[in-house]
Design a protein around this motif. Structure first.
Motif, PDB file in Angstrom:
ATOM      1  N   PHE A   1      13.499   0.439   0.915  1.00  0.00           N
ATOM      2  CA  PHE A   1      13.261   0.632  -0.631  1.00  0.00           C
ATOM      3  C   PHE A   1      12.802   1.914  -1.176  1.00  0.00           C
ATOM      4  N   LEU A   2      11.833   2.420  -0.575  1.00  0.00           N
ATOM      5  CA  LEU A   2      11.326   3.916  -1.107  1.00  0.00           C
ATOM      6  C   LEU A   2      12.553   5.098  -1.037  1.00  0.00           C
TER       7      LEU A   2
ATOM      8  N   GLU B   1       6.703   3.165 -17.125  1.00  0.00           N
ATOM      9  CA  GLU B   1       5.941   2.522 -18.347  1.00  0.00           C
ATOM     10  C   GLU B   1       5.136   1.375 -18.097  1.00  0.00           C
ATOM     11  N   LYS B   2       5.811   0.485 -17.148  1.00  0.00           N
ATOM     12  CA  LYS B   2       4.851  -0.878 -16.654  1.00  0.00           C
ATOM     13  C   LYS B   2       5.657  -0.901 -15.308  1.00  0.00           C
ATOM     14  N   VAL B   3       4.777  -0.895 -14.214  1.00  0.00           N
ATOM     15  CA  VAL B   3       5.425  -1.364 -12.968  1.00  0.00           C
ATOM     16  C   VAL B   3       4.202  -2.148 -12.359  1.00  0.00           C
ATOM     17  N   GLY B   4       4.697  -3.080 -11.635  1.00  0.00           N
ATOM     18  CA  GLY B   4       3.913  -3.928 -11.031  1.00  0.00           C
ATOM     19  C   GLY B   4       4.243  -4.239  -9.369  1.00  0.00           C
ATOM     20  N   VAL B   5       3.203  -4.309  -8.498  1.00  0.00           N
ATOM     21  CA  VAL B   5       3.292  -4.539  -7.148  1.00  0.00           C
ATOM     22  C   VAL B   5       2.394  -5.510  -6.669  1.00  0.00           C
ATOM     23  N   ASN B   6       3.029  -6.788  -6.448  1.00  0.00           N
ATOM     24  CA  ASN B   6       2.095  -7.930  -6.183  1.00  0.00           C
ATOM     25  C   ASN B   6       2.234  -8.251  -4.678  1.00  0.00           C
TER      26      ASN B   6
ATOM     27  N   ASP C   1       0.865  -1.357  -0.172  1.00  0.00           N
ATOM     28  CA  ASP C   1       0.014  -0.133  -0.105  1.00  0.00           C
ATOM     29  C   ASP C   1       0.877   1.422  -0.059  1.00  0.00           C
ATOM     30  N   ASP C   2       2.096   1.261   0.750  1.00  0.00           N
ATOM     31  CA  ASP C   2       2.810   2.482   0.829  1.00  0.00           C
ATOM     32  C   ASP C   2       3.592   2.633  -0.259  1.00  0.00           C
ATOM     33  N   ILE C   3       3.978   1.596  -1.240  1.00  0.00           N
ATOM     34  CA  ILE C   3       4.702   1.639  -2.469  1.00  0.00           C
ATOM     35  C   ILE C   3       3.715   2.158  -3.471  1.00  0.00           C
TER      36      ILE C   3
ATOM     37  N   ALA D   1       3.183   5.828  -3.011  1.00  0.00           N
ATOM     38  CA  ALA D   1       4.104   6.674  -3.408  1.00  0.00           C
ATOM     39  C   ALA D   1       4.421   6.550  -4.869  1.00  0.00           C
ATOM     40  N   PHE D   2       4.094   5.615  -5.560  1.00  0.00           N
ATOM     41  CA  PHE D   2       4.417   5.686  -7.151  1.00  0.00           C
ATOM     42  C   PHE D   2       3.333   6.523  -7.646  1.00  0.00           C
ATOM     43  N   GLU D   3       2.135   6.277  -7.364  1.00  0.00           N
ATOM     44  CA  GLU D   3       1.085   7.185  -7.757  1.00  0.00           C
ATOM     45  C   GLU D   3       1.503   8.851  -7.528  1.00  0.00           C
ATOM     46  N   ALA D   4       2.029   9.016  -6.632  1.00  0.00           N
ATOM     47  CA  ALA D   4       2.407  10.446  -6.248  1.00  0.00           C
ATOM     48  C   ALA D   4       3.411  10.922  -7.270  1.00  0.00           C
TER      49      ALA D   4
END
Length: 295
Positions: free
Chosen positions: A229-230, A76-81, A20-22, A25-28
């Motif tokens: 990581f962030l 361009e493409k990011v996945g967080v599973n 959820d945190d990542i 942060a990526f949408e921000a």
């Protein structure tokens, strides 16, 4: 609830919180991209899909969330599973676990596993691609943690590499100053492409089969790998996302992505385990880049 059930629940909840945190942060980063290339595009957003795993007899065997952003201004493409799966290991997976020294596989091949897996492929070739995962695995005979993160730039900047490693070291040093050098060396060995005689990136940290006998200590280390990581990665994106690029830089990016795809399909343990245990193939192969080339 048994002690192991409590520990499983805590680990799974932590991986979900990190996810959820990542994602936030990526949408921000997408929202704040207001200078340089692709600012005329709409900010990217993650599409979230439930994933399901079923056992051979059709019964529920867990699942997770696949969160993928495609065609953003920065990513361009990011996945967080995230996933939490369980059941009985098949014969191939049992043999692989037994070869790694996991006890009791022949007598009781039940397993439980939870974790987070992330791969980001960037629009701007100056922004490095990145991989991160952490996980907990349990069988009746053993438990362990694993994971790490590594940086995969197609255009290398020494100061970016230094920042990435220094941030990881700062998060790991409280667990013992010997931890970071050990996990860095492990990453250098693990993220190596033998048939290309080169590393796939500029390294990071990696561990597997982490079981010191102290679950709390090993879980705390795993959490700090995730927490690093962030702050290790986001400043690099903020620094590079407005840099101009041309055809030569984009070509270098696509060729480097070919290396990344080769590694993940040929050597990566997580890819092999996910496919062999029947997890959602789209989620397992989320790490592959949207475009790549070979020369």
């Amino acid at each position: 609830m048994t002690a192991f059930e409590t520990e499983k629940s805590r680990a799974a909840a932590w991986f979900r919180q990190l996810r959820d945190d990542i994602v936030a942060a990526f949408e921000a980063l997408e929202d704040s991209h207001d200078a340089g290339p692709l600012t005329d595009m709409a900010p990217g957003r993650f599409e979230v899909t439930d994933t399901k795993r079923t056992s051979d007899d059709g019964s529920d065997a867990g699942g997770g969330l696949m969160s993928v952003m495609r065609g953003g201004r920065v990513f361009e493409k990011v996945g967080v599973n995230v996933s939490q799966v369980y059941g009985t290991l098949g014969e191939r997976a049992q043999k692989a676990m037994a070869a790694r020294g996991v006890p009791g596989m022949a007598d009781d091949p039940r397993f439980w596993a939870s974790g987070i897996s992330l791969v980001a492929h960037m629009q701007n070739p100056h922004c490095p691609a990145v991989h991160m995962n952490t996980r907990m695995f349990w069988t009746p005979g053993a438990w362990w943690f694993g994971g790490g993160s590594d940086l995969n730039p197609c255009l290398e900047y020494d100061e970016d590499t230094a920042h990435f490693h220094a941030t990881q070291k700062a998060h790991l040093d409280p667990h013992g100053e010997e931890i970071y050098p050990k996990l860095k060396a492990w990453a250098d060995e693990y993220f190596y492409i033998p048939h290309r005689h080169r590393a796939r990136g500029v390294g990071g940290i990696f561990m597997d089969d982490r079981n010191t006998g102290d679950w709390e200590a090993d879980f705390a280390l795993t959490q700090d790998i995730g927490r690093a990581f962030l702050p290790a990665y986001v400043p690099l994106v903020e620094k590079r996302r407005a840099d101009p690029w041309g055809e030569a830089e984009k070509d270098a990016q696509l060729v480097h992505r070919g290396l990344y795809a080769e590694y993940n399909l040929v050597y990566d343990r997580g890819t092999k385990f996910g496919l062999e245990t029947g997890h959602d193939a789209n989620a397992v192969l989320m790490s592959l880049p949207p475009l790549a080339k070979w020369i």
